[in-house]
Design a protein around this motif. Structure first.
Motif, short mmCIF file in Angstrom:
data_model
loop_
_atom_site.label_atom_id
_atom_site.label_comp_id
_atom_site.label_asym_id
_atom_site.label_seq_id
_atom_site.Cartn_x
_atom_site.Cartn_y
_atom_site.Cartn_z
N MET A 1 -15.27 9.69 -17.94
CA MET A 1 -13.89 9.32 -18.05
C MET A 1 -13.13 10.47 -18.70
SD MET A 1 -12.11 6.21 -20.11
CE MET A 1 -11.71 5.20 -18.73
N ALA A 2 -12.00 10.79 -18.16
CA ALA A 2 -11.13 11.80 -18.76
C ALA A 2 -10.08 11.06 -19.57
CB ALA A 2 -10.46 12.64 -17.68
N SER A 3 -9.88 11.48 -20.80
CA SER A 3 -8.92 10.79 -21.66
C SER A 3 -8.32 11.76 -22.66
CB SER A 3 -9.60 9.65 -22.42
OG SER A 3 -8.69 9.03 -23.31
N THR A 4 -7.07 11.52 -22.98
CA THR A 4 -6.42 12.30 -24.04
C THR A 4 -6.35 11.49 -25.32
OG1 THR A 4 -4.26 11.51 -23.31
CG2 THR A 4 -5.01 13.63 -22.42
N THR A 5 -6.80 10.21 -25.28
CA THR A 5 -6.69 9.37 -26.47
C THR A 5 -8.01 8.78 -26.95
OG1 THR A 5 -6.17 7.43 -25.10
CG2 THR A 5 -4.30 8.72 -25.94
N LEU A 6 -8.95 8.49 -26.07
CA LEU A 6 -10.21 7.86 -26.49
C LEU A 6 -11.06 8.82 -27.30
CD1 LEU A 6 -11.33 5.96 -23.26
CD2 LEU A 6 -10.32 4.99 -25.32
N GLN A 7 -11.78 8.25 -28.28
CA GLN A 7 -12.69 9.05 -29.10
C GLN A 7 -14.14 8.86 -28.67
OE1 GLN A 7 -11.56 11.32 -31.28
NE2 GLN A 7 -9.58 10.70 -30.43
N GLY A 19 -10.11 18.16 -23.29
CA GLY A 19 -9.83 19.60 -23.20
C GLY A 19 -9.58 20.02 -21.77
N ASP A 20 -10.24 21.08 -21.33
CA ASP A 20 -10.07 21.62 -19.98
C ASP A 20 -10.84 20.75 -19.00
OD1 ASP A 20 -9.93 23.02 -17.62
OD2 ASP A 20 -10.64 24.92 -18.48
N VAL A 21 -10.16 19.76 -18.44
CA VAL A 21 -10.83 18.77 -17.59
C VAL A 21 -11.36 19.39 -16.30
CG1 VAL A 21 -8.76 17.94 -16.39
CG2 VAL A 21 -10.66 16.40 -16.75
N ALA A 22 -10.69 20.39 -15.77
CA ALA A 22 -11.16 21.04 -14.54
C ALA A 22 -12.52 21.70 -14.77
CB ALA A 22 -10.14 22.05 -14.03
N THR A 23 -12.69 22.39 -15.86
CA THR A 23 -13.97 23.01 -16.18
C THR A 23 -15.03 21.96 -16.43
OG1 THR A 23 -12.90 24.97 -17.10
CG2 THR A 23 -15.17 24.54 -17.81
N ALA A 24 -14.67 20.89 -17.14
CA ALA A 24 -15.63 19.82 -17.43
C ALA A 24 -16.10 19.14 -16.14
CB ALA A 24 -14.99 18.80 -18.37
N VAL A 25 -15.19 18.89 -15.21
CA VAL A 25 -15.56 18.26 -13.94
C VAL A 25 -16.40 19.23 -13.10
CG1 VAL A 25 -14.68 17.36 -11.75
CG2 VAL A 25 -13.68 16.61 -13.91
N ALA A 26 -16.05 20.49 -13.07
CA ALA A 26 -16.84 21.48 -12.33
C ALA A 26 -18.27 21.51 -12.88
CB ALA A 26 -16.20 22.86 -12.41
N ASP A 27 -18.42 21.42 -14.19
CA ASP A 27 -19.76 21.39 -14.80
C ASP A 27 -20.50 20.12 -14.42
OD1 ASP A 27 -19.24 23.84 -16.00
OD2 ASP A 27 -18.80 22.98 -17.97
N LEU A 28 -19.82 18.97 -14.44
CA LEU A 28 -20.45 17.70 -14.05
C LEU A 28 -20.93 17.73 -12.60
CD1 LEU A 28 -18.28 14.83 -15.60
CD2 LEU A 28 -20.68 15.33 -16.05
N GLY A 42 -3.39 9.44 -10.99
CA GLY A 42 -2.72 10.48 -10.22
C GLY A 42 -2.72 11.83 -10.92
N GLU A 43 -2.52 11.83 -12.22
CA GLU A 43 -2.47 13.09 -12.97
C GLU A 43 -3.81 13.82 -12.90
OE1 GLU A 43 -0.56 16.04 -15.07
OE2 GLU A 43 0.35 14.20 -14.35
N LEU A 44 -4.91 13.08 -13.08
CA LEU A 44 -6.24 13.68 -12.98
C LEU A 44 -6.49 14.17 -11.56
CD1 LEU A 44 -9.01 14.43 -14.07
CD2 LEU A 44 -9.71 12.05 -13.68
N LEU A 48 -7.39 18.04 -10.37
CA LEU A 48 -8.61 18.39 -9.64
C LEU A 48 -8.29 18.98 -8.27
CD1 LEU A 48 -10.95 15.44 -10.65
CD2 LEU A 48 -10.66 17.69 -11.73
N MET A 49 -7.23 18.51 -7.61
CA MET A 49 -6.81 19.08 -6.34
C MET A 49 -6.43 20.54 -6.51
SD MET A 49 -4.55 16.32 -4.23
CE MET A 49 -4.03 15.15 -5.46
N GLU A 50 -5.70 20.84 -7.57
CA GLU A 50 -5.24 22.20 -7.81
C GLU A 50 -6.42 23.16 -8.03
OE1 GLU A 50 -2.50 21.80 -11.06
OE2 GLU A 50 -1.02 20.80 -9.79
#
Length: 113
Positions: A1-7, A19-28, A42-44, A48-50
């Motif tokens: 899950m990508a989140s800017t608020t969850l701990q 943090g850098d969600v694109a790098t994190a997803v590429a690693d996953l 939509g934001e996520l 990822l499309m970009e």
């Protein structure tokens, strides 16, 4: 899950991305395991499309007109999608599955013979 608020996450088989969600997803995507799914973010999806990190787009079109809303595809580099499957549910929902297509070309509306 990508989140800017969850701990932390309490869902089994979940990874918290910050943090850098694109790098994190590429690693996953490089790790063994199941599919990664974006549902209702939509934001996520736009991020990822970009970064060319989406392998399959499954778009569900509901037969309801409700007015204005958020754009799924915001302005960025043009890209094509290749339709690989389509189905319609008994409720009339059209489910289209696309893969990223060839580079976009401009200048012709010529039909193939």
């Amino acid at each position: 899950m990508a989140s800017t608020t969850l701990q932390r996450l309490e869902w089994e088989n979940s990874t918290l991305l910050r943090g850098d969600v694109a790098t994190a997803v590429a690693d996953l995507k490089q790790q063994p395991g199941g599919d990664l799914l974006i549902q209702g973010s939509g934001e996520l999806a736009q991020t990822l499309m970009e970064h060319d990190l989406i392998d399959i787009y499954q778009l569900w079109f509901f037969p309801v007109v409700v007015g204005s809303g958020k754009r799924l595809f915001r302005t960025h580099l043009p890209r094509s999608l290749k339709l690989v499957d389509t189905t319609t549910t008994s409720a009339g929902v059209a489910v289209h599955t696309y893969e990223p297509g060839d580079p976009v070309t401009f200048g012709s509306f010529e039909l193939e013979q």
